[in-house]
Every structure is written in structure tokens, then in C-alpha cells.
Design an enzyme around this catalytic site. Structure first.
Site, PDB file in Angstrom:
ATOM      1  N   GLU A  14       0.857  -1.199   0.000  1.00 48.96           N
ATOM      2  CA  GLU A  14       0.000   0.000   0.000  1.00 48.96           C
ATOM      3  C   GLU A  14       0.879   1.230   0.000  1.00 48.96           C
ATOM      4  O   GLU A  14       2.072   1.141   0.282  1.00 48.96           O
ATOM      5  CB  GLU A  14      -0.816   0.064   1.303  1.00 48.96           C
ATOM      6  N   ASP A  68       1.655  10.096   3.994  1.00 51.22           N
ATOM      7  CA  ASP A  68       2.362  11.005   4.883  1.00 51.22           C
ATOM      8  C   ASP A  68       1.338  11.961   5.503  1.00 51.22           C
ATOM      9  O   ASP A  68       1.259  13.137   5.158  1.00 51.22           O
ATOM     10  CB  ASP A  68       3.422  11.785   4.084  1.00 51.22           C
ATOM     11  N   TYR A 119      -8.327   8.145   4.347  1.00 54.13           N
ATOM     12  CA  TYR A 119      -8.131   6.891   3.610  1.00 54.13           C
ATOM     13  C   TYR A 119      -8.054   5.752   4.616  1.00 54.13           C
ATOM     14  O   TYR A 119      -7.247   5.810   5.549  1.00 54.13           O
ATOM     15  CB  TYR A 119      -6.830   6.936   2.795  1.00 54.13           C
ATOM     16  N   CYS A 149      11.072  47.219  -3.324  1.00 55.65           N
ATOM     17  CA  CYS A 149      11.812  48.286  -3.969  1.00 55.65           C
ATOM     18  C   CYS A 149      10.725  49.143  -4.596  1.00 55.65           C
ATOM     19  O   CYS A 149       9.961  48.675  -5.429  1.00 55.65           O
ATOM     20  CB  CYS A 149      12.741  47.712  -5.043  1.00 55.65           C
TER      21      CYS A 149
HETATM   22  S1  IVH Z   1      -0.645   0.259   9.022  1.00 53.71           S
HETATM   23  C1  IVH Z   1       1.293  -1.693  12.380  1.00 53.71           C
HETATM   24  N1  IVH Z   1      -0.653   1.314   6.666  1.00 53.71           N
HETATM   25  O1  IVH Z   1       2.598   4.844   9.455  1.00 53.71           O
HETATM   26  C2  IVH Z   1       0.479  -1.110  11.383  1.00 53.71           C
HETATM   27  N2  IVH Z   1       0.202   2.614   8.446  1.00 53.71           N
HETATM   28  O2  IVH Z   1       4.696   3.908  11.419  1.00 53.71           O
HETATM   29  C3  IVH Z   1       0.592   0.357  11.327  1.00 53.71           C
HETATM   30  N3  IVH Z   1       0.926   4.847   7.769  1.00 53.71           N
HETATM   31  O3  IVH Z   1       0.963   5.450  12.488  1.00 53.71           O
HETATM   32  C4  IVH Z   1      -0.463   0.947  10.596  1.00 53.71           C
HETATM   33  N4  IVH Z   1       0.428   4.657   5.652  1.00 53.71           N
HETATM   34  O4  IVH Z   1       0.155   6.736  10.474  1.00 53.71           O
HETATM   35  C5  IVH Z   1      -0.339   1.488   7.948  1.00 53.71           C
HETATM   36  N5  IVH Z   1      -0.750   2.103   4.484  1.00 53.71           N
HETATM   37  C6  IVH Z   1      -0.452   2.285   5.769  1.00 53.71           C
HETATM   38  C7  IVH Z   1       0.104   3.493   6.246  1.00 53.71           C
HETATM   39  C8  IVH Z   1       0.420   3.605   7.602  1.00 53.71           C
HETATM   40  C9  IVH Z   1       0.911   5.454   6.585  1.00 53.71           C
HETATM   41  C10 IVH Z   1       1.437   5.466   9.010  1.00 53.71           C
HETATM   42  C11 IVH Z   1       0.453   5.401  10.157  1.00 53.71           C
HETATM   43  C12 IVH Z   1       1.188   4.786  11.291  1.00 53.71           C
HETATM   44  C13 IVH Z   1       2.609   4.883  10.855  1.00 53.71           C
HETATM   45  C14 IVH Z   1       3.344   3.685  11.400  1.00 53.71           C
END
Ligand code: IVH
Length: 677
Positions: A120, A124, A231, A432
Site C-alpha cells: 500500500e 504522509d 483513507y 523596492c
Molecule cells: S498500518 C502496524 N498502513 O505509518 C500497522 N500505516 O509507522 C501500522 N501509515 O501510524 C499501521 N500509511 O500513520 C499502515 N498504508 C499504511 C500506512 C500507515 C501510513 C502510518 C500510520 C502509522 C505509521 C506507522
């Protein structure tokens, strides 16, 4: 029966439920599928009908009613909530080797079994947990420290891509938890920052910060105006036997969530690595910021076997993209002069390779930015390059600062013409003020000629430089006298009969550009294309505009004091007034076109709202203009008449408030003596 006793008849109860269902469906079509079936005005009409019913019979309000998205009062402190299942973090990898190591660990731990991976996007943004009870949203919470987060339900309810009730009424998901990320598209972020800047408010550094700031706001009404999206990427339900993460994503989609469609399933780690590499190249085609991909073992049973260590699962890993940050030395700070005299400090950097390109310059915005970050010449600085944003210095590496370094003192003179620089109250930049500053002269002409402005073919930067350097043009009005020097132009380097004629034709054709473009092209500070259009809609000739006070200009809804003052300052300048007189004489359009001045609607300004049954809106517009009237797009005090069609929207409310005359279609047709059929 009880309801009947209170005097609410069954039909009304059913109507309210039907409206709620319809509005939910239209929210889903618009915010999740991006395939709306009805116009904004039709949507507003349904919403108003439901609001009216609920106002009369508050007992009919349900917590999942679409009217309740922005119902909450401001909160001072967000209550703390415990996460039933801890919100874990991911371990990061940056190389192919690390990813292969991850795969080797997975293989060993689930000895002998076949497995698949789901890749996936790594959003950010800011993670969010949603709880549904009986299919209705009951809680929205931040991650916090992973164990405890903040209850921000009132803010979350305003996010239109968060369903207030689940789409499918399947008992397996009545009670479930959904996790995912709140993001803001880069284009929405840029637009929001531009609006904040115009309103004189502080801007956000990047989309992620603006999402984080938005979710922490105390007033849900403000949150509702921010373009944020949710999302979904995780689903938990104790009442259903879930098997695979990939299937969960499909279920989430059916439940009514936005699920990114880059998610893919692979049979082996080679496929994962190839996908990671290909997305890195394409990362800017995703409309929001991502910093890598997340790789997850697909089978939930295998996830369970793999378990977690410390705070990260063994079944998932974040594969980050090459950083877009780097350290480098700041060699110098140079001042750049814009076409309106705005001074922008620019950092000259020791060239450094960041995420695929060499960066040697970065914007420093203004004096305050340099002072706040205490950026000094000779410092080692961190440079960041966002999706499509210009590189910027985000911090200074203080440990590497030279011992003899001094704070940067902002120059007092223009680097191009040596005039004294000034900084107005409430403005972030120095200016200016010398209208004769050579850099500004060239800049103003280049802006005038540019695409989207007067669109003069053949008049690019190099030609402008040449014409100014040889003294043929000094300002934009001189362009329209250039034909007098036709013979002399032939003598210039790289010019021939044909190219000279093309240039002169281009200049001549520019006289056909409409009034709003002329206003934009003048290059008045803070007047971009949208503001220029608004001005043209509300002041139909330059004479009306030049005579308008700051207060009068500010009556245009979207225009604040900063823009209004800039406009009056521009027209107060005698050089500018002289310039406009010359441009008028040359035949440029300084008023809105009026095809037939003495028509039935002469001198009146109209706005249209809703759908007319007898003609398309463009047709109605043309008829108004043919009859001497003007058509504007927004309601303001300068509007004389609002023509109201079927399914009229918010313009009608606004017009009523301002006491503007209203015409229905019938009246409009009579006034223009138009025979139906
Ligand atoms: S799964 C253990 N899926 O990354 C599973 N997290 O470092 C963690 N994040 O706090 C969640 N995209 O904010 C997952 N496709 C995605 C994600 C994702 C961004 C972020 C999320 C989480 C952080 C973990």
C-alpha cells in the site's frame, strides 16, 4: 404510535429517513467515488429540506444525520481514550537488501507455508481510529502514544469521506474499528495556504502539518472548511471471521470508505521490490504526499503467528523512498526583485543531490523566516524538496555552525537599482519602490506578455530584455508604439522581417483580450487571475475601479483589506494612471463588453442561479448581454437582479439578505420579450 401522538405523521418520519439515506448516498458518490449524480444546488435543496424537518421536530434528529456533521460546539480539552488494540508503528527500511531481510524473517517464522504480500502507499498524513457501534460512527481518536489517544469525534464527523453510518447493513461489521490516515491533497494545501496568506494568516509548512493542526482545532466548524480526506487501511471486527488484509480493503470500500487503489497483492518479494521502485519514480503523480510503501503479510492468521516485537508488527514493514532531505552549506543569501518590486531572499547552496535532482537554490521567503530559523551565511542547513514544491531550508544544523558566524542582517538597498528598500506594516516582504528599477521594468513587461495574461506571441524573456536594453520599450504602453520602430527592429541581432511582423501582430492581437485579463496583466500586487475576474465582475469599467475606495472594493466578498489597499495604491500612483490613459488610447479593453448598450436590461448587473427550463445558462447569459445587461458570477451589493431557476442554491439566500431584486424565469423571458417554444 408515540410519534403520531406528538403529531408527527409517519410520512414525515419516512421522508426524513429517505432524505438521510439520499444525502449519505450523495456524500459517498461525491467524496468517495468522485462521481456525483446531482448538482451542488440539488444537494443543498435536499439538505435544507431535512434541516427544516429536524428544526420543527428535533426528536427526529439521529446522530448519523448528515445535518449533524457540523453540530458540535467548540471543545477546550479533548478527552483521552484508550485504544482497545494498540496502534502500532512500523519499522522502516530504505534498501532492497533490508526488504529481502524482512522477507527472510517472515519465511523462517511461518516455516513452510505459502504467503502473499499486500503493498500500500505509505501516506504522509496523520493516523486516525474510528469506532462504529451498530453501524453508526461513535468515536474518532488520534493515535497519541499508541495506547491512549485524544477523542476528536466532533472534528472527525466533519470529514466528508468518513461515513457517519456504514454503507452496508451487515451484522458482521455493525461493531467494528477502522483505522487509516487523514491527508490533504497538495493542490488543496497550496490553495488553502494562498487563501491564508491573502487573509494575512500564518501559513502551514506542509500538508501533514496542516492536517495535524486541523485535527487539533477546537472548533469543528473551522475543521469542516478544511479540505482533508480519510483513507482507510485497517479493519477490525470481533464479530466477523476476517481472513485476508487484501479482502479487508475491499470490505472497507464496500462499507463506504475511501481506499487507495494503488494497493496490490504480490506472491513474492521480487514483485514487491519492483513495485516499490516503480512507485518511487511515480510518487509525484499521487495527488498527496507519500513517503514510501507499506508491505503487509496478507493472511491475518499468518499475521497473528508473526506477532509483534516492541511496538512494531513482524508482519509489516515501511519501505521508504529516498529522502528528499539533505544537508548542505549555505554559501550566500541573494535578493531577488520581482515584477511588483517584492524582494525575496534566495539561498545559494553548495549543490546537493536530493531525490533525483541537484539543488543549488532555495527560497528563504522573507526576513522573518530567516530570523525565526536564525539562518546564517556559512551555516550547514537541512534542505527539503516536497512533491512539487520549490526546495526550502527547514532547519540549521547548529552543531556545525562556524564559530565566527553572525546573524544575517537584511540589506537595506535594492540589488538592482540601489534604491532604499521599504517594508510596509502587515507585509512580510521588503519592496523596492522605484518604478524605474530595471528588473521591475522587465518583469512587468514579461508578466503583461505572458500566457494567461495578454498572451503576446513572440514576446518572451529574451526579447523583452533586448527591447528594453535598446531603449525601444520602457513600459507596457510603449509596446503599442513599437510599430513606429519597425525598420530599426530589423537591424537588431537575430531579427528578420517575418519575426518583426509576427511580434507586431502579436502585440496588435493582444488588444482583443477581455477586460478581466487586462486587469490581471497590469500586475497589481496581490491581484491574480481569480481576483482580477472578481474585480471585473463587480466594477464593469476601469473608471469605476480607479474611483473606488478601499471600503467599496472590500464589499466584494472574497476581497480583504490587503488586496483592496493594494488596488487603490496602484491607481493612486500618477505613473500608473498615465500608463492606463495611454493603453486606453491604444485601444485596449478597459470595460466589460456590452454588445447592445441600449437594450431592455441596459445598465443592470445580473447573477443566475438554479436551472432555467427554457435554455442553458450560457444562452441566458448571452441574451442578457445582448439586451445590454451584464452577468456576474457572485452575489454582492453591486448586483441588481438575481434570476432564480429551479433548485436554486445559496446565492438565493445571500441575495435575499442583501435585498436584491429577484426574477423568476417567466419574468426574465417577459423582460427580454423572448417567446418560449
Ligand atoms: S498500518 C502496524 N498502513 O505509518 C500497522 N500505516 O509507522 C501500522 N501509515 O501510524 C499501521 N500509511 O500513520 C499502515 N498504508 C499504511 C500506512 C500507515 C501510513 C502510518 C500510520 C502509522 C505509521 C506507522
Amino acid at each position: 404510535m408515540l410519534k403520531n401522538q406528538k403529531g408527527i405523521n409517519r410520512m414525515l418520519i419516512e421522508r426524513a429517513e429517505k432524505l438521510r439515506r439520499e444525502l449519505h448516498r450523495h456524500d459517498y458518490l461525491y467524496y468517495v467515488l468522485a462521481e456525483p449524480e446531482i448538482s451542488d444546488e440539488q444537494y443543498d435543496k435536499l439538505m435544507r429540506e431535512l434541516q427544516d424537518i429536524e428544526k420543527k421536530y428535533p426528536e427526529l434528529i439521529t446522530p448519523d444525520s448528515p445535518t449533524q456533521r457540523v453540530g458540535g460546539e467548540p471543545t477546550k480539552i479533548f478527552p483521552t481514550v484508550n485504544h482497545d488494540i494498540p496502534m502500532l508503528s512500523l519499522s522502516n527500511t530504505y534498501s532492497e537488501e533490508d526488504i529481502k531481510d524482512f522477507d527472510r524473517r517472515v519465511k523462517t517464522l511461518i516455516a513452510g507455508q505459502k504467503y502473499k504480500y499486500v503493498c500500500e502507499l505509505k501516506f504522509d498524513g496523520v493516523s486516525l481510529s474510528l469506532k462504529y457501534i451498530n453501524g453508526i460512527l461513535s468515536l474518532g481518536a488520534t493515535r497519541g502514544d499508541g495506547v491512549e489517544g485524544d477523542d476528536i469525534t466532533a472534528n472527525v464527523r466533519t470529514i466528508r469521506s468518513v461515513p457517519l453510518r456504514l454503507n452496508i447493513r451487515d451484522p458482521a461489521f455493525f461493531n467494528c474499528e477502522v483505522r487509516g490516515e487523514v491527508i490533504m491533497n497538495r493542490s488543496d494545501f497550496q490553495r488553502m495556504n494562498e487563501e491564508k496568506e491573502l487573509a494575512g494568516e500564518k501559513t502551514f509548512a506542509n500538508p501533514r502539518n496542516s492536517v495535524a493542526g486541523t485535527l487539533k482545532l477546537q472548533d469543528p466548524k473551522i475543521v469542516a472548511t478544511r479540505p482533508i480526506k480519510f483513507y482507510a487501511y485497517s479493519l477490525f471486527s470481533s464479530e466477523s471471521a476476517l481472513n485476508s488484509h487484501y479482502e479487508n480493503l475491499q470490505i472497507l470500500r464496500k462499507l463506504g470508505f475511501l481506499v487507495d487503489d494503488h494497493a496490490k497483492r504480490f506472491d513474492d518479494i521480487e514483485g514487491v521490490i519492483a513495485h516499490w521502485k516503480s512507485l518511487e519514480v511515480k510518487r509525484d503523480t499521487v495527488p498527496f504526499d507519500i513517503d514510501g510503501i507499506v508491505v503487509k503479510v496478507d493472511s491475518l492468521a499468518q499475521q497473528e503467528t508473526l506477532g509483534t516485537i516492541a511496538k512494531s508488527p513482524r508482519w509489516a514493514i515501511a519501505c521508504k523512498f529516498t529522502s528528499r532531505k539533505a544537508e548542505t552549506k549555505l554559501n550566500n543569501i541573494r535578493l531577488q526583485v520581482g515584477r511588483t518590486g517584492t524582494i525575496t531572499p534566495v539561498a545559494e547552496l553548495e549543490p546537493v543531490f536530493i531525490g533525483g535532482t541537484t539543488v543549488s537554490r532555495a527560497s528563504l521567503y522573507n526576513e522573518d523566516y530567516i530570523r525565526e530559523k536564525d539562518i546564517r551565511i556559512g551555516d550547514t542547513v537541512v534542505v527539503e524538496r516536497g512533491g512539487d514544491v520549490i526546495p526550502k531550508i527547514t532547519s540549521v544544523v547548529i552543531e556545525k555552525r562556524l564559530r565566527n558566524s553572525k546573524p544575517f542582517s537584511f540589506p537595506t538597498k535594492c540589488p538592482e537599482c540601489d534604491s532604499k528598500l521599504v517594508r510596509f506594516e502587515e507585509e512580510a516582504n521588503y519592496f523596492c519602490e522605484n518604478v524605474e528599477c530595471p528588473k521591475q521594468i522587465r518583469g512587468r513587461i514579461e508578466h503583461w506578455a505572458a500566457r494567461g495574461a495578454m498572451d503576446i506571441e513572440g514576446l518572451g524573456e529574451a526579447v523583452v530584455d533586448q527591447l528594453v536594453a535598446h531603449g525601444f520599450v520602457h513600459n507596457i504602453a510603449d509596446l503599442y508604439d513599437l510599430y513606429k520602430y519597425k525598420e530599426k527592429l530589423f537591424e537588431l541581432e537575430r531579427w528578420g522581417e517575418k519575426s518583426v511582423q509576427n511580434l507586431l501582430d502579436g502585440i496588435e492581437n493582444s488588444k482583443q483580450r477581455p477586460y478581466h485579463r487586462v486587469i490581471f496583466s497590469l500586475g497589481i500586487r496581490h491581484v491574480g487571475a481569480t481576483v482580477a475576474q472578481l474585480i471585473a465582475d463587480n466594477f464593469n469599467s476601469i473608471d469605476k475601479l480607479t474611483g473606488a475606495s478601499v471600503e467599496k472594493i472590500q464589499e466584494i466578498h472574497e476581497i480583504g483589506p490587503k488586496i483592496a489597499e493594494s488596488i487603490t495604491r496602484y491607481f493612486a500612483d500618477k505613473h500608473n494612471r498615465k500608463l492606463i490613459e495611454r493603453l486606453k488610447k491604444a485601444g485596449l479593453k478597459f470595460s466589460e463588453e456590452q454588445k447592445k448598450k441600449q437594450g431592455q436590461l441596459s445598465g443592470k448587473t445580473f447573477v443566475l442561479t438554479g436551472t432555467l427550463s427554457s435554455m442553458a445558462r450560457d444562452h441566458a447569459k448571452a441574451l442578457i448581454e445582448e439586451n445590454g445587461g451584464r452577468v456576474a458570477s457572485t452575489i454582492s451589493n453591486n448586483i441588481d437582479i438575481l434570476i432564480v431557476g429551479e433548485d436554486a442554491g445559496s446565492k438565493l439566500e445571500k441575495a435575499k439578505k442583501l435585498g436584491i431584486e429577484l426574477w423568476d424565469e417567466e419574468k426574465f423571458l417577459t423582460m427580454i420579450k423572448f417567446k418560449k417554444g
